[in-house]
Design an enzyme around this catalytic site. Sequence first.
Site, PDB file in Angstrom:
ATOM      1  N   HIS A  18       0.812  -1.208   0.000  1.00 57.61           N
ATOM      2  CA  HIS A  18       0.000   0.000   0.000  1.00 57.61           C
ATOM      3  C   HIS A  18       0.853   1.269   0.000  1.00 57.61           C
ATOM      4  O   HIS A  18       0.483   2.261  -0.630  1.00 57.61           O
ATOM      5  CB  HIS A  18      -0.977  -0.033   1.167  1.00 57.61           C
ATOM      6  CG  HIS A  18      -2.022  -1.090   1.019  1.00 57.61           C
ATOM      7  ND1 HIS A  18      -2.488  -1.853   2.070  1.00 57.61           N
ATOM      8  CD2 HIS A  18      -2.678  -1.543  -0.088  1.00 57.61           C
ATOM      9  CE1 HIS A  18      -3.391  -2.708   1.619  1.00 57.61           C
ATOM     10  NE2 HIS A  18      -3.524  -2.541   0.327  1.00 57.61           N
ATOM     11  N   HIS A  41      -8.521  -8.304  -7.890  1.00 59.75           N
ATOM     12  CA  HIS A  41      -8.816  -9.179  -6.741  1.00 59.75           C
ATOM     13  C   HIS A  41      -9.020  -8.281  -5.523  1.00 59.75           C
ATOM     14  O   HIS A  41      -8.172  -8.193  -4.640  1.00 59.75           O
ATOM     15  CB  HIS A  41      -7.672 -10.152  -6.477  1.00 59.75           C
ATOM     16  CG  HIS A  41      -7.370 -11.105  -7.596  1.00 59.75           C
ATOM     17  ND1 HIS A  41      -6.703 -10.725  -8.743  1.00 59.75           N
ATOM     18  CD2 HIS A  41      -7.636 -12.435  -7.731  1.00 59.75           C
ATOM     19  CE1 HIS A  41      -6.562 -11.782  -9.531  1.00 59.75           C
ATOM     20  NE2 HIS A  41      -7.121 -12.835  -8.946  1.00 59.75           N
ATOM     21  N   SER A  97      -6.715  -2.470  -0.546  1.00 56.21           N
ATOM     22  CA  SER A  97      -6.345  -1.662  -1.714  1.00 56.21           C
ATOM     23  C   SER A  97      -7.503  -0.844  -2.281  1.00 56.21           C
ATOM     24  O   SER A  97      -7.296   0.304  -2.700  1.00 56.21           O
ATOM     25  CB  SER A  97      -5.755  -2.564  -2.797  1.00 56.21           C
ATOM     26  OG  SER A  97      -4.585  -3.202  -2.335  1.00 56.21           O
ATOM     27  N   GLU A 115     -14.298  -8.608  -7.491  1.00 59.45           N
ATOM     28  CA  GLU A 115     -14.133  -9.647  -6.477  1.00 59.45           C
ATOM     29  C   GLU A 115     -15.111 -10.774  -6.788  1.00 59.45           C
ATOM     30  O   GLU A 115     -16.312 -10.548  -6.881  1.00 59.45           O
ATOM     31  CB  GLU A 115     -14.382  -9.096  -5.076  1.00 59.45           C
ATOM     32  CG  GLU A 115     -14.304 -10.139  -3.980  1.00 59.45           C
ATOM     33  CD  GLU A 115     -13.037 -10.952  -4.001  1.00 59.45           C
ATOM     34  OE1 GLU A 115     -13.131 -12.196  -3.967  1.00 59.45           O
ATOM     35  OE2 GLU A 115     -11.938 -10.356  -4.050  1.00 59.45           O
ATOM     36  N   ASP A 139     -14.633 -13.417 -13.078  1.00 63.46           N
ATOM     37  CA  ASP A 139     -13.308 -14.023 -13.049  1.00 63.46           C
ATOM     38  C   ASP A 139     -12.276 -12.920 -13.222  1.00 63.46           C
ATOM     39  O   ASP A 139     -12.377 -12.090 -14.141  1.00 63.46           O
ATOM     40  CB  ASP A 139     -13.171 -15.046 -14.172  1.00 63.46           C
ATOM     41  CG  ASP A 139     -11.769 -15.625 -14.244  1.00 63.46           C
ATOM     42  OD1 ASP A 139     -11.468 -16.534 -13.456  1.00 63.46           O
ATOM     43  OD2 ASP A 139     -10.985 -15.141 -15.082  1.00 63.46           O
ATOM     44  N   ALA A 140     -11.292 -12.887 -12.336  1.00 62.06           N
ATOM     45  CA  ALA A 140     -10.339 -11.782 -12.310  1.00 62.06           C
ATOM     46  C   ALA A 140      -9.558 -11.651 -13.612  1.00 62.06           C
ATOM     47  O   ALA A 140      -9.324 -10.532 -14.098  1.00 62.06           O
ATOM     48  CB  ALA A 140      -9.376 -11.956 -11.141  1.00 62.06           C
ATOM     49  N   ASP A 160      -3.785  -8.818  -7.392  1.00 58.36           N
ATOM     50  CA  ASP A 160      -3.408  -9.191  -6.013  1.00 58.36           C
ATOM     51  C   ASP A 160      -4.169 -10.445  -5.589  1.00 58.36           C
ATOM     52  O   ASP A 160      -5.024 -10.395  -4.713  1.00 58.36           O
ATOM     53  CB  ASP A 160      -3.730  -7.996  -5.104  1.00 58.36           C
ATOM     54  CG  ASP A 160      -3.323  -8.218  -3.658  1.00 58.36           C
ATOM     55  OD1 ASP A 160      -2.614  -9.210  -3.383  1.00 58.36           O
ATOM     56  OD2 ASP A 160      -3.713  -7.409  -2.806  1.00 58.36           O
TER      57      ASP A 160
END
Length: 276
Positions: A18, A41, A97, A115, A139-140, A160
């Site tokens: 971060h 994510h 994040s 997400e 789906d990411a 992430d």
Amino acid sequence: MNYRHSFHAGNSADVVKHSLLIALVRALQQKPAALTLIDTHAGSGLYDLEGETAQRTGEALEGVVRALADGSPLLDDYRAAVNAVNGDGETRLYPGSPLVLAQLLRPQDALILNEKHPQDVVALRQAMRGTPAAIHQRDAYELWLAMLPTKTPRGLVVVDPPYEQTDERARITATLAAAQRKWAHGVTVIWYPLKERETHEKWKQQLRRLGIPKFLTIEHWLFDAEQPGVYNGAGLFVVNPPYAFTQGLPPMLEALRSALAPEGHRGSLTAEWLNP
């Protein structure tokens, strides 16, 4: 490795991630053109450091607690981001994040969050109320490619994952290769945990073969010698980092290393080009 955000909120990896995300976005915002921030994510967005999952690991004591107590002004922006979600004199909540990025938005910027986990996306929508974030449940890796190129002139993708799946690194590598074909000038950040150096070096070799010219790798090894089979630290891959970001890295990395070094260890926090 299973790295769900809620179990590790506020640990040393979060402090580094971060802090550097804030510095990276600030560097991109030195130009007035609109910026799209994408988190593939996103997790729950906000974490209770006194909750069951965070208390089970207690990792915040070696992360955010140390960073808040540290005196380096280079960590002021990070401390401000944490304090913004807490009341005076307490640090019970930790911003993921999504909330860190939301705090950085200018009027012309956009924030896209994704997400897939059903419970986490409900919590994410709650945490992001009052922000202009667009939230997806997809789906990411499909979303990563679908959002490119960004509608704004410039953009940042943050990847992430929890590394729950055995093919996570392979999917990242393949999707990054496809993303570069669609969006070669875009900025991408990929977070990863560090366990065995040999496994990590093999992945770096695979990524090196993609031939991406501006590919920075930042590695934070907590201990002075590798601890087999345990979490040893974390890092970031950064594709196309802006010059203002890379110029400010050395003192920032040293401040973070110093603040987070475990008792009896110096540790290391370094940055180098994957394809020098």
